[in-house]
Design an enzyme around this catalytic site. Structure first.
Site, PDB file in Angstrom:
ATOM      1  N   HIS A  27     -52.399  -0.558  24.273  1.00  0.00           N
ATOM      2  CA  HIS A  27     -51.611  -1.519  25.080  1.00  0.00           C
ATOM      3  C   HIS A  27     -51.816  -2.911  24.493  1.00  0.00           C
ATOM      4  CE1 HIS A  27     -50.084  -2.951  29.204  1.00  0.00           C
ATOM      5  NE2 HIS A  27     -50.146  -4.013  28.418  1.00  0.00           N
ATOM      6  N   HIS A  29     -49.850  -6.847  23.357  1.00  0.00           N
ATOM      7  CA  HIS A  29     -48.739  -7.795  23.218  1.00  0.00           C
ATOM      8  C   HIS A  29     -48.970  -8.609  21.948  1.00  0.00           C
ATOM      9  CE1 HIS A  29     -47.545  -7.281  27.513  1.00  0.00           C
ATOM     10  NE2 HIS A  29     -48.833  -7.013  27.638  1.00  0.00           N
ATOM     11  N   ARG A  31     -46.037 -10.538  20.702  1.00  0.00           N
ATOM     12  CA  ARG A  31     -44.949 -11.535  20.691  1.00  0.00           C
ATOM     13  C   ARG A  31     -44.176 -11.484  19.368  1.00  0.00           C
ATOM     14  NH1 ARG A  31     -46.547 -11.483  25.944  1.00  0.00           N
ATOM     15  NH2 ARG A  31     -48.312 -12.832  26.364  1.00  0.00           N
ATOM     16  N   LYS A 113     -41.755   1.329  29.033  1.00  0.00           N
ATOM     17  CA  LYS A 113     -42.647   0.564  29.899  1.00  0.00           C
ATOM     18  C   LYS A 113     -41.912   0.203  31.177  1.00  0.00           C
ATOM     19  CE  LYS A 113     -46.225  -1.865  31.172  1.00  0.00           C
ATOM     20  NZ  LYS A 113     -46.857  -3.027  30.573  1.00  0.00           N
ATOM     21  N   HIS A 150     -46.818  -0.629  34.630  1.00  0.00           N
ATOM     22  CA  HIS A 150     -47.553  -1.766  35.206  1.00  0.00           C
ATOM     23  C   HIS A 150     -47.600  -1.485  36.707  1.00  0.00           C
ATOM     24  CE1 HIS A 150     -48.789  -6.131  35.361  1.00  0.00           C
ATOM     25  NE2 HIS A 150     -48.645  -5.800  36.627  1.00  0.00           N
ATOM     26  N   HIS A 188     -53.757  -0.732  32.226  1.00  0.00           N
ATOM     27  CA  HIS A 188     -54.766  -1.711  32.674  1.00  0.00           C
ATOM     28  C   HIS A 188     -55.197  -1.500  34.120  1.00  0.00           C
ATOM     29  CE1 HIS A 188     -51.006  -3.496  33.993  1.00  0.00           C
ATOM     30  NE2 HIS A 188     -50.724  -4.021  32.820  1.00  0.00           N
ATOM     31  N   ASP A 261     -54.509  -4.921  26.371  1.00  0.00           N
ATOM     32  CA  ASP A 261     -53.569  -5.831  27.046  1.00  0.00           C
ATOM     33  C   ASP A 261     -53.761  -7.251  26.513  1.00  0.00           C
ATOM     34  OD1 ASP A 261     -51.451  -6.553  28.627  1.00  0.00           O
ATOM     35  OD2 ASP A 261     -52.625  -6.723  30.467  1.00  0.00           O
ATOM     36  N   ALA A 277     -50.099 -15.778  32.902  1.00  0.00           N
ATOM     37  CA  ALA A 277     -51.044 -14.660  33.019  1.00  0.00           C
ATOM     38  C   ALA A 277     -51.235 -14.004  31.665  1.00  0.00           C
ATOM     39  CB  ALA A 277     -50.503 -13.638  34.003  1.00  0.00           C
TER      40      ALA A 277
HETATM   41  O1  DOR Z   1     -51.714 -10.757  32.215  1.00  0.00           O
HETATM   42  C1  DOR Z   1     -50.735 -10.200  31.745  1.00  0.00           C
HETATM   43  N1  DOR Z   1     -50.062 -10.725  30.699  1.00  0.00           N
HETATM   44  N2  DOR Z   1     -50.321  -9.053  32.299  1.00  0.00           N
HETATM   45  C2  DOR Z   1     -49.174  -8.476  31.922  1.00  0.00           C
HETATM   46  O2  DOR Z   1     -48.861  -7.463  32.466  1.00  0.00           O
HETATM   47  C3  DOR Z   1     -48.313  -9.106  30.896  1.00  0.00           C
HETATM   48  C4  DOR Z   1     -49.074  -9.968  30.017  1.00  0.00           C
HETATM   49  C5  DOR Z   1     -48.201 -10.862  29.148  1.00  0.00           C
HETATM   50  O3  DOR Z   1     -47.224 -10.389  28.590  1.00  0.00           O
HETATM   51  O4  DOR Z   1     -48.551 -12.035  29.002  1.00  0.00           O
HETATM   52 ZN    ZN Z   2     -49.618  -5.867  29.128  1.00  0.00          ZN
END
Ligand code: DOR
Ligand code: ZN
Length: 357
Positions: A27, A29, A31, A113, A150, A188, A261, A277
């Site tokens: 999992h 990210h 970008r 997702k 999620h 998560h 994550d 977040a």
């Molecule tokens: O804290 C998080 N950030 N939780 C998520 O589910 C997405 C992630 C984000 O893409 O920044």
């Molecule tokens: Zn995530």
């Protein structure tokens, strides 16, 4: 393959070196553009593969878009890297059964997702009414396409600390009952309730666990001032839940596996009156997990969690390379990236005990 070196200190045997099969991150990210270029080497240094989240703006909703995103990630890798991005699509109210079939036939796309609309960063295009998406879940079950969830409800009346438990009780239990053959990853997990649900569900249901939820409870974020770099969703919970996660991760149960994550945001967007977040943990992911497993006296369980269980669940071969961790304290930098693109990592400025060599 699991090897360790040891040194004898005051008659206690202390493990100081650990070689494990190369792990994967189930999992992640990364970008696009400049942020991708700043972060991708951190992941490629440690992991063989990673499940790439599709919550870009706009989201990745077709196999064609996922393939072009995959190419962008491959192009951003350091020369000579063998890292493989495993792509996912973002489930929306407009997803077609045709697209699900395409995913089933794709070598490069590994699941959908599900973001409940409004649950987290870039989730506006997510699913507003999960029951309306049941025909899509039926198609995923039929074509054996994993659903990555999620797991939080978004209704304003629910306390943010209860959102995962309520989702598990009211939505996930329905989904797994209606679609018993659907492959589900509850992403998560942050609560004892989610852990118990996954443990008692069928072998089609598994969960990822992040390093921050293994290492910290909500005090890390809220005591002595608000610490925005510990703010992620689902939010850090109380200690009892952290302990349940550590027990699950170190149990050897193949339903639980590594998913960082890691979610990079620019520093100024986190240190903000309405901060984003996401914790950035890719800079030291395996080292952070090693710290959590060592604290639980369970370093011998790290390899299963980090390198075997996820690959087995996704039906992919385990990696053949190995990585070695050494007990060698190092200081996490204050930030990564150029000044206007600075990303503050988890535990910036702090010492970590383990180092990947
Ligand atoms: O804290 C998080 N950030 N939780 C998520 O589910 C997405 C992630 C984000 O893409 O920044
Ligand atoms: Zn995530």
């Amino acid at each position: 393959m699991l090897e360790w070196g040891s040194i004898l200190i005051e008659n206690a045997k202390i493990m100081d070196k650990l070689t494990i099969t190369q792990p994967d991150d189930w999992h992640l990210h990364v970008r696009t553009g400049k942020i991708l270029n700043t972060v991708i080497a951190h992941t490629a240094r440690q992991f063989g593969r990673a499940i790439i989240m599709p919550n870009l703006k706009p989201p990745v909703v077709t196999v064609e878009q996922a393939l072009s995103y995959r190419q962008e990630i491959l192009d951003a890798l350091p020369t000579g890297s063998n890292f493989q991005p495993l792509m996912t699509l973002y489930l929306t109210g407009n997803t077609s059964v045709e697209e699900i079939k395409k995913v089933a036939d794709s070598e490069f796309v590994h699941g959908f997702k599900l973001y409940p609309a409004g649950a987290t960063t870039n989730s506006d295009a997510g699913v507003a009414n999960i029951e309306a998406a049941y025909p899509l879940l039926a198609a995923m079950e039929k074509y054996r396409v994993p659903l990555l969830i999620h797991g939080e409800v978004t209704d304003a009346e629910h306390d943010i600390f209860d959102r995962e438990k309520i989702f598990v009780d009211s939505q996930l239990s329905q989904i797994t009952q209606q679609f018993p053959e659907l492959r589900v990853v509850l992403e998560h997990v942050t609560t004892q309730d989610a852990v118990q649900f996954v443990e008692s569900a069928s072998s089609n249901v598994a969960a990822t666990i992040t390093p921050q939820h293994l290492l910290f409870n909500r005090n890390a974020m809220l005591v002595g001032g608000i610490k925005p770099h510990f703010y992620c969703l689902p939010i850090l919970k109380r200690e009892q839940h952290r302990q349940a996660l550590v027990t699950a991760a170190t149990s050897g149960n193949p339903k639980f596996f590594l998913g960082t994550d890691s979610a990079p945001h620019l520093t100024h967007l986190k240190e903000n009156s309405c901060g984003c977040a996401g914790c950035y943990s890719a800079h030291a992911a395996v080292e952070l997990y090693a710290q959590a497993f060592e604290q639980a006296n369970a370093l011998d369980k790290l390899e299963g969690f980090a390198s075997f269980h996820g690959a087995d669940f996704y039906g992919l071969p385990r990696n053949s390379a190995t990585v070695t961790l050494q007990k060698q304290p190092w200081q996490v930098p204050a930030s990564y990236g150029e000044a206007d693109l600075s990303i503050t990592p988890l535990l910036a400025g702090e010492q970590l005990q383990w180092q990947l060599i």
